[in-house]
Design a protein around this motif. Structure first.
Motif, PDB file in Angstrom:
ATOM      1  N   GLU A 413       0.825  -1.204   0.000  1.00  0.00           N
ATOM      2  CA  GLU A 413       0.000   0.000   0.000  1.00  0.00           C
ATOM      3  C   GLU A 413       0.861   1.256   0.000  1.00  0.00           C
ATOM      4  OE1 GLU A 413      -2.793  -0.012   3.199  1.00  0.00           O
ATOM      5  OE2 GLU A 413      -3.707  -1.909   2.617  1.00  0.00           O
ATOM      6  N   THR A 414       0.305   2.333  -0.575  1.00  0.00           N
ATOM      7  CA  THR A 414       0.927   3.657  -0.510  1.00  0.00           C
ATOM      8  C   THR A 414      -0.149   4.679  -0.160  1.00  0.00           C
ATOM      9  OG1 THR A 414       0.571   4.076  -2.874  1.00  0.00           O
ATOM     10  CG2 THR A 414       2.674   3.069  -2.240  1.00  0.00           C
ATOM     11  N   PHE A 415       0.274   5.813   0.388  1.00  0.00           N
ATOM     12  CA  PHE A 415      -0.662   6.902   0.666  1.00  0.00           C
ATOM     13  C   PHE A 415      -0.960   7.646  -0.634  1.00  0.00           C
ATOM     14  CE2 PHE A 415       1.156   6.386   4.957  1.00  0.00           C
ATOM     15  CZ  PHE A 415      -0.021   6.303   5.693  1.00  0.00           C
ATOM     16  N   ILE A 416      -2.240   7.788  -0.949  1.00  0.00           N
ATOM     17  CA  ILE A 416      -2.655   8.442  -2.190  1.00  0.00           C
ATOM     18  C   ILE A 416      -2.237   9.910  -2.216  1.00  0.00           C
ATOM     19  CG2 ILE A 416      -4.696   9.196  -3.491  1.00  0.00           C
ATOM     20  CD1 ILE A 416      -6.009   6.563  -2.849  1.00  0.00           C
ATOM     21  N   ASP A 417      -2.257  10.576  -1.055  1.00  0.00           N
ATOM     22  CA  ASP A 417      -1.922  12.000  -1.003  1.00  0.00           C
ATOM     23  C   ASP A 417      -0.501  12.288  -1.479  1.00  0.00           C
ATOM     24  OD1 ASP A 417      -4.348  13.023  -0.072  1.00  0.00           O
ATOM     25  OD2 ASP A 417      -3.881  12.453   1.986  1.00  0.00           O
ATOM     26  N   PHE A 418       0.386  11.296  -1.409  1.00  0.00           N
ATOM     27  CA  PHE A 418       1.779  11.507  -1.807  1.00  0.00           C
ATOM     28  C   PHE A 418       2.051  11.104  -3.258  1.00  0.00           C
ATOM     29  CE2 PHE A 418       2.659  10.592   2.915  1.00  0.00           C
ATOM     30  CZ  PHE A 418       2.489  11.931   3.239  1.00  0.00           C
ATOM     31  N   GLY A 419       1.039  10.642  -3.960  1.00  0.00           N
ATOM     32  CA  GLY A 419       1.210  10.247  -5.355  1.00  0.00           C
ATOM     33  C   GLY A 419       2.113   9.028  -5.484  1.00  0.00           C
ATOM     34  N   ASN A 420       2.834   8.944  -6.594  1.00  0.00           N
ATOM     35  CA  ASN A 420       3.728   7.799  -6.830  1.00  0.00           C
ATOM     36  C   ASN A 420       5.140   8.037  -6.314  1.00  0.00           C
ATOM     37  OD1 ASN A 420       1.757   6.232  -8.053  1.00  0.00           O
ATOM     38  ND2 ASN A 420       2.219   7.012 -10.112  1.00  0.00           N
ATOM     39  N   ASP A 421       5.446   9.283  -5.943  1.00  0.00           N
ATOM     40  CA  ASP A 421       6.780   9.583  -5.438  1.00  0.00           C
ATOM     41  C   ASP A 421       6.814   9.375  -3.925  1.00  0.00           C
ATOM     42  OD1 ASP A 421       9.409  10.371  -5.311  1.00  0.00           O
ATOM     43  OD2 ASP A 421       8.952  12.515  -5.247  1.00  0.00           O
ATOM     44  N   THR A 422       6.568   8.151  -3.523  1.00  0.00           N
ATOM     45  CA  THR A 422       6.550   7.820  -2.101  1.00  0.00           C
ATOM     46  C   THR A 422       6.853   6.343  -1.928  1.00  0.00           C
ATOM     47  OG1 THR A 422       5.264   8.054  -0.051  1.00  0.00           O
ATOM     48  CG2 THR A 422       4.075   7.267  -1.997  1.00  0.00           C
ATOM     49  N   TYR A 423       6.975   5.920  -0.700  1.00  0.00           N
ATOM     50  CA  TYR A 423       7.406   4.566  -0.348  1.00  0.00           C
ATOM     51  C   TYR A 423       6.212   3.619  -0.211  1.00  0.00           C
ATOM     52  CZ  TYR A 423       5.760   6.423   4.063  1.00  0.00           C
ATOM     53  OH  TYR A 423       4.973   7.010   5.019  1.00  0.00           O
ATOM     54  N   PRO A 424       6.425   2.327  -0.399  1.00  0.00           N
ATOM     55  CA  PRO A 424       5.408   1.346  -0.043  1.00  0.00           C
ATOM     56  C   PRO A 424       5.467   1.086   1.461  1.00  0.00           C
ATOM     57  CG  PRO A 424       7.051   0.427  -1.575  1.00  0.00           C
ATOM     58  CD  PRO A 424       7.574   1.706  -1.061  1.00  0.00           C
ATOM     59  N   ILE A 425       4.325   1.014   2.085  1.00  0.00           N
ATOM     60  CA  ILE A 425       4.274   0.720   3.519  1.00  0.00           C
ATOM     61  C   ILE A 425       4.534  -0.776   3.710  1.00  0.00           C
ATOM     62  CG2 ILE A 425       2.865   0.880   5.605  1.00  0.00           C
ATOM     63  CD1 ILE A 425       1.136   2.944   4.025  1.00  0.00           C
ATOM     64  N   HIS A 426       5.457  -1.100   4.599  1.00  0.00           N
ATOM     65  CA  HIS A 426       5.787  -2.505   4.863  1.00  0.00           C
ATOM     66  C   HIS A 426       4.899  -3.015   5.996  1.00  0.00           C
ATOM     67  CE1 HIS A 426      10.196  -1.961   3.241  1.00  0.00           C
ATOM     68  NE2 HIS A 426       9.265  -1.506   2.409  1.00  0.00           N
ATOM     69  N   MET A 427       3.958  -3.882   5.678  1.00  0.00           N
ATOM     70  CA  MET A 427       3.028  -4.401   6.683  1.00  0.00           C
ATOM     71  C   MET A 427       2.864  -5.910   6.526  1.00  0.00           C
ATOM     72  SD  MET A 427      -0.001  -1.526   6.971  1.00  0.00           S
ATOM     73  CE  MET A 427      -0.559  -1.699   5.295  1.00  0.00           C
ATOM     74  N   ASP A 428       2.387  -6.535   7.593  1.00  0.00           N
ATOM     75  CA  ASP A 428       1.995  -7.945   7.587  1.00  0.00           C
ATOM     76  C   ASP A 428       3.201  -8.862   7.372  1.00  0.00           C
ATOM     77  OD1 ASP A 428       0.394 -10.114   7.820  1.00  0.00           O
ATOM     78  OD2 ASP A 428      -0.618  -9.890   5.892  1.00  0.00           O
ATOM     79  N   HIS A 429       3.959  -9.081   8.440  1.00  0.00           N
ATOM     80  CA  HIS A 429       5.170  -9.901   8.383  1.00  0.00           C
ATOM     81  C   HIS A 429       5.077 -11.143   9.271  1.00  0.00           C
ATOM     82  CE1 HIS A 429       6.379  -5.630   7.607  1.00  0.00           C
ATOM     83  NE2 HIS A 429       6.853  -6.210   6.527  1.00  0.00           N
ATOM     84  N   GLY A 430       3.854 -11.554   9.580  1.00  0.00           N
ATOM     85  CA  GLY A 430       3.661 -12.663  10.507  1.00  0.00           C
ATOM     86  C   GLY A 430       4.223 -13.987  10.030  1.00  0.00           C
ATOM     87  N   ARG A 431       4.435 -14.131   8.720  1.00  0.00           N
ATOM     88  CA  ARG A 431       4.972 -15.395   8.212  1.00  0.00           C
ATOM     89  C   ARG A 431       6.485 -15.322   7.975  1.00  0.00           C
ATOM     90  NH1 ARG A 431      -0.355 -16.201   5.082  1.00  0.00           N
ATOM     91  NH2 ARG A 431      -1.372 -17.827   6.312  1.00  0.00           N
ATOM     92  N   GLY A 432       7.128 -14.332   8.539  1.00  0.00           N
ATOM     93  CA  GLY A 432       8.577 -14.251   8.473  1.00  0.00           C
ATOM     94  C   GLY A 432       9.219 -14.996   9.623  1.00  0.00           C
ATOM     95  N   PHE A 433      10.534 -15.114   9.569  1.00  0.00           N
ATOM     96  CA  PHE A 433      11.330 -15.728  10.627  1.00  0.00           C
ATOM     97  C   PHE A 433      10.863 -17.146  10.963  1.00  0.00           C
ATOM     98  CE2 PHE A 433      11.666 -11.106  11.320  1.00  0.00           C
ATOM     99  CZ  PHE A 433      13.044 -10.964  11.264  1.00  0.00           C
ATOM    100  N   GLY A 434      10.632 -17.930   9.910  1.00  0.00           N
ATOM    101  CA  GLY A 434      10.186 -19.306  10.128  1.00  0.00           C
ATOM    102  C   GLY A 434      11.257 -20.355   9.922  1.00  0.00           C
ATOM    103  N   LYS A 435      12.296 -20.040   9.108  1.00  0.00           N
ATOM    104  CA  LYS A 435      13.321 -21.033   8.779  1.00  0.00           C
ATOM    105  C   LYS A 435      14.712 -20.399   8.871  1.00  0.00           C
ATOM    106  CE  LYS A 435      10.450 -23.758   5.598  1.00  0.00           C
ATOM    107  NZ  LYS A 435      10.349 -24.293   4.209  1.00  0.00           N
ATOM    108  N   PRO A 436      15.295 -20.382  10.051  1.00  0.00           N
ATOM    109  CA  PRO A 436      16.594 -19.717  10.205  1.00  0.00           C
ATOM    110  C   PRO A 436      17.740 -20.429   9.494  1.00  0.00           C
ATOM    111  CG  PRO A 436      16.006 -20.864  12.225  1.00  0.00           C
ATOM    112  CD  PRO A 436      14.802 -20.924  11.333  1.00  0.00           C
ATOM    113  N   ASN A 437      17.595 -21.714   9.236  1.00  0.00           N
ATOM    114  CA  ASN A 437      18.676 -22.476   8.604  1.00  0.00           C
ATOM    115  C   ASN A 437      18.463 -22.692   7.111  1.00  0.00           C
ATOM    116  OD1 ASN A 437      20.147 -22.941  11.077  1.00  0.00           O
ATOM    117  ND2 ASN A 437      18.488 -24.317  11.650  1.00  0.00           N
ATOM    118  N   HIS A 438      17.510 -21.965   6.551  1.00  0.00           N
ATOM    119  CA  HIS A 438      17.215 -22.087   5.119  1.00  0.00           C
ATOM    120  C   HIS A 438      17.090 -20.694   4.533  1.00  0.00           C
ATOM    121  CE1 HIS A 438      15.375 -23.473   1.364  1.00  0.00           C
ATOM    122  NE2 HIS A 438      14.451 -22.549   1.561  1.00  0.00           N
TER     123      HIS A 438
END
Length: 525
Positions: A413-438
């Protein structure tokens, strides 16, 4: 009799023909044609030219990804082909028949295993880059400088005119969550110098709760928590102990979400200097007085006591909300993550974008980019990726997801008020950090296929690679302040440092066929 036999033959061949057509339509023609890529020791991607005469329906010269080369494990053969020992002292065999992106075996000793992942090819690449442009790539003068001071000096070159959300231009925040909303700008969700962020984390960790609601949608239970100052947070409960890894036979889209992965992602985002993950912290809740007491009737009726005498509940959601997937306390204490809410969409509307490198979320089908490696050429031709910062932002997301092992980045997602010259919001990382050895190299496909990385991101990774502070050191400087610390186990901290070296090896591989200015792009962000 002959007519009867002929009739049977006609019916049989008709059925066989229809079955064949069904397979073609529903599995895809390319899946019927076994195209085994040629594995070469000097290539990331196995190539096989398909002649028009052999398969006229396929465009000649199409490249197919070698899937074995898009997967790596924690233990690899070194540059001489010697198989290293795993931390348990076992000889392990890598899956790669071609070149692997690996960091050399760490030195012995617990502290050294966490820190030392050096690679001769990366060292040579850094030396050549320094010779090409000492001003841009010589970091030796920063070796003695603390990483956070280095990060501050690097981010100070951002443009000073940081536009904030228009709705807050004439508004003064009275609470910490309002001050957080006021500070959201065109280039980051918050400034690293904003003192209200640490205060906001404390509020989510300690402030009394006055209301609990279930969040609609999603495959797993999430609760909306309202605090006494009317601030809100998204709560994810603890399901796994920290040491439990993703089961080997589980697909990425059926894995439980980890509450500590959300907390760790926020602190890693700070360590990398992105500031694109909403403030998130951990908290210990009393399920009786802080959840059940404020739950509505629909949620409250799902509470029960387990045979072990622990208080449990399951709520309502698409998949994992029943008695067999219940969330249980010890006996009624529950560890959770709290992620602060962004401004309501009524006042700060956001646009949802489909990730071009989205996975298929199927047990049988692969996404286009998993079969063919020309997706980046197509992406570069269409907005918003054909100009501006967005394609580089996707490379940042890719690097972030590779470090945490997140394969579940389907939209952003991005904020519409900032147009395309803005960053993507980093959200929803619950499925990270599952395989430390892979190390899941398929996550790195966008960087591999585009051969592109942002200069500031590259320099940060080089600084962390050179040391003396590693990524895990910087991460722990933030995460150790959590009341439910430690957030990650040591294998995950080791994986962070190992993956930094692997990312730099990917950049080195790209530089073999592309110029420095094409691969490492400085957009002054």
């Amino acid at each position: 009799m002959k007519l009867k036999h002929r009739f049977v033959c006609v019916v049989t061949f008709t059925v066989i023909g229809l079955l064949g057509l069904h397979v073609v339509l529903f599995t895809g023609l390319p899946n019927l044609i076994p195209i085994d890529p040629v594995v070469r020791n000097d290539a990331v991607v196995g190539l096989r030219d398909i002649s028009v005469g052999e398969h006229p329906h396929l465009r000649a010269g199409r490249k197919r990804l070698n899937k074995s080369n898009f997967t790596s494990d924690a233990d690899f053969a070194d540059a001489n082909g010697t198989l290293p020992k795993s931390p348990r002292g076992e000889i392990t065999h890598g899956r790669d028949n071609g070149q692997s992106f690996v960091a050399s075996e760490p030195k012995t000793g617990e502290k050294d295993v966490l820190r030392n992942f050096k690679n001769t090819k990366v060292d040579k690449m850094l030396l050549l880059l320094t010779e090409k442009s000492r001003k841009k790539f010589d970091l030796s003068k920063f070796d003695s400088l603390d990483y956070l001071f280095f990060l501050k000096s690097l981010t100070s070159r951002l443009r000073k005119n940081r536009n904030t959300l228009p709705v807050y231009h004439n508004y003064k925040g009275d609470t910490n969550w309002e001050r957080f909303h006021l500070g959201i700008n065109q280039y980051s969700l918050y400034s690293p110098d904003d003192s209200s962020i640490s205060s906001l984390l404390k509020d989510m960790n300690r402030m009394p709760i006055v209301d609990v609601d279930m969040k609609e949608g999603g495959t797993q239970l999430k609760l909306i928590i309202t605090f006494e100052d009317e601030g809100q947070a998204l709560m994810k409960p603890m399901r796994y102990p920290r040491s439990q890894e993703t089961l080997p036979n589980h697909f990425y889209f059926v894995d439980y979400e980890r509450h500590n992965a959300e907390i760790a992602a926020f602190h890693l985002d700070r360590a990398l200097g992105f500031y694109r993950v909403p403030p998130t912290t951990g908290r210990l809740l009393n399920m009786t007085t802080e959840i059940k007491k404020f739950a509505d009737r629909k949620l409250a009726k799902t509470f029960f006591y387990s045979p072990a005498g622990n208080l449990c509940f399951h709520g309502s959601c698409s998949y994992y909300c029943d008695t067999s997937h219940a969330i249980c306390g010890h006996p009624d204490t529950l560890e959770v993550s709290m992620a602060t809410f962004l401004p309501p969409e009524e006042v700060a509307n956001r646009k949802t974008w489909r990730n071009p490198w989205k996975r298929s979320y199927s047990k049988h089908r692969k996404a286009y980019w998993e079969v063919y490696d020309d997706l980046c050429d197509k992406v570069r031709e269409r907005p918003p990726y054909n100009q501006g910062r967005r394609l580089l932002d996707l490379m940042d997301i890719t690097i972030f997801d590779f470090i945490i092992g997140n394969m579940d980045r389907h939209h952003y997602e991005t904020f519409i008020d900032f147009g395309n010259d803005t960053y993507p919001i980093h959200m929803d990382h619950g499925r990270g950090f599952g395989k430390p050895n892979h190390d899941e190299m398929s996550i790195m496909a966008p960087v591999l296929q585009c051969c592109l990385i942002r200069y500031s991101t590259f320099i940060k990774l080089v600084k962390l690679y050179r040391g003396p502070q590693t990524l895990s050191d910087v991460f722990e400087s933030f995460a150790s302040q959590e009341t439910i610390a430690p957030i990650l186990t040591k294998p995950h901290l080791t994986a962070m440092n190992r993956r930094v070296a692997i990312i730099l090896q990917v950049v080195d591989k790209c530089l073999e066929d592309n110029s420095v200015d094409e691969v490492i792009v400085d957009d002054h962000i």
